[in-house]
Motif scaffolding. Sequence first.
Motif, PDB file in Angstrom:
ATOM      1  N   PHE A   1      39.720  46.938  49.081  1.00 50.37           N
ATOM      2  CA  PHE A   1      37.997  47.102  49.441  1.00 50.37           C
ATOM      3  C   PHE A   1      37.238  46.348  49.974  1.00 50.37           C
ATOM      4  O   PHE A   1      37.855  45.677  51.391  1.00 50.37           O
ATOM      5  CB  PHE A   1      37.487  46.804  47.747  1.00 50.37           C
TER       6      PHE A   1
ATOM      7  N   LEU B   1      33.755  44.746  41.070  1.00 47.51           N
ATOM      8  CA  LEU B   1      34.410  45.865  42.270  1.00 47.51           C
ATOM      9  C   LEU B   1      34.231  46.845  41.726  1.00 47.51           C
ATOM     10  O   LEU B   1      33.683  47.886  41.160  1.00 47.51           O
ATOM     11  CB  LEU B   1      35.629  45.957  42.463  1.00 47.51           C
TER      12      LEU B   1
ATOM     13  N   LEU C   1      30.833  43.870  46.791  1.00 45.87           N
ATOM     14  CA  LEU C   1      32.426  43.827  46.661  1.00 45.87           C
ATOM     15  C   LEU C   1      32.211  45.772  46.366  1.00 45.87           C
ATOM     16  O   LEU C   1      31.994  45.879  45.512  1.00 45.87           O
ATOM     17  CB  LEU C   1      33.770  43.125  46.056  1.00 45.87           C
TER      18      LEU C   1
ATOM     19  N   ASP D   1      33.989  49.940  45.937  1.00 45.23           N
ATOM     20  CA  ASP D   1      34.948  50.780  45.755  1.00 45.23           C
ATOM     21  C   ASP D   1      34.512  51.987  46.019  1.00 45.23           C
ATOM     22  O   ASP D   1      34.692  52.896  44.955  1.00 45.23           O
ATOM     23  CB  ASP D   1      36.246  50.286  45.353  1.00 45.23           C
TER      24      ASP D   1
END
Length: 227
Positions: free
Chosen positions: A88, A142, A167, A169
């Motif tokens: 990621f 995330l 973070l 993704d």
Amino acid sequence: MLEDMMLKPFFRKIARGPGLGMGHAAAAAIAVILTISAGDARAQTVPPSLAPSPSPVATPAFAAPVAAERGLDIHPAAARASLPDLAFSDGAGRLLHLSDYRGKVVVLNLWATWCGPCVKEMPALESLAAQTAGGAITVLALSQDRGGQAAVRAFYERAGLTHLPILLDPQMKTGRALGLRGLPTTLVIDALGREAARHEGMLEWDSPAVLTLLTALADEAGDSLPL
């Protein structure tokens, strides 16, 4: 059509002869209609496994499950499975991997700004990150937002989050690799990179009970890590 085939002879019989009283005939007719209606309802019920999936354009890839308030279950060491080296990026666009955090207990929370329970849970994760900063436990949130950094950074600023790193993704590769069923989902990963727990739904991550479990898991690291 089936109803017509079954009921027409029945009503013709009623019309032709006095064999049935009108009260009994009416009751019997109603019973037949109800039986057929119930059969139709059963026939129209689609098993969940066969139901059409929501349009990916109209809804996000993962639907938020009902918030869970059950406790955190830590698996025994012998029952923990190794995880893939998930990739990621951070808020600066740098590529990171799960293996970068080897040696620490990782609380990996997968979330999105469009997920109501995720947003509600975020202050507890922020509090846990503040309590464990610089120690053997690290908290990673995330984001699965397709909007990427812009959406997440704006949310962090509104929520006043300062201890959780950004973070990202946006392609949701991590969620697919982990077989996620919904958001929020949080994995607790031991110092050897194995899945020690998976919690679906919300949890009070900064509660004393959870912190005790995480601390005990971190204490295993001295005996588990290779020299």
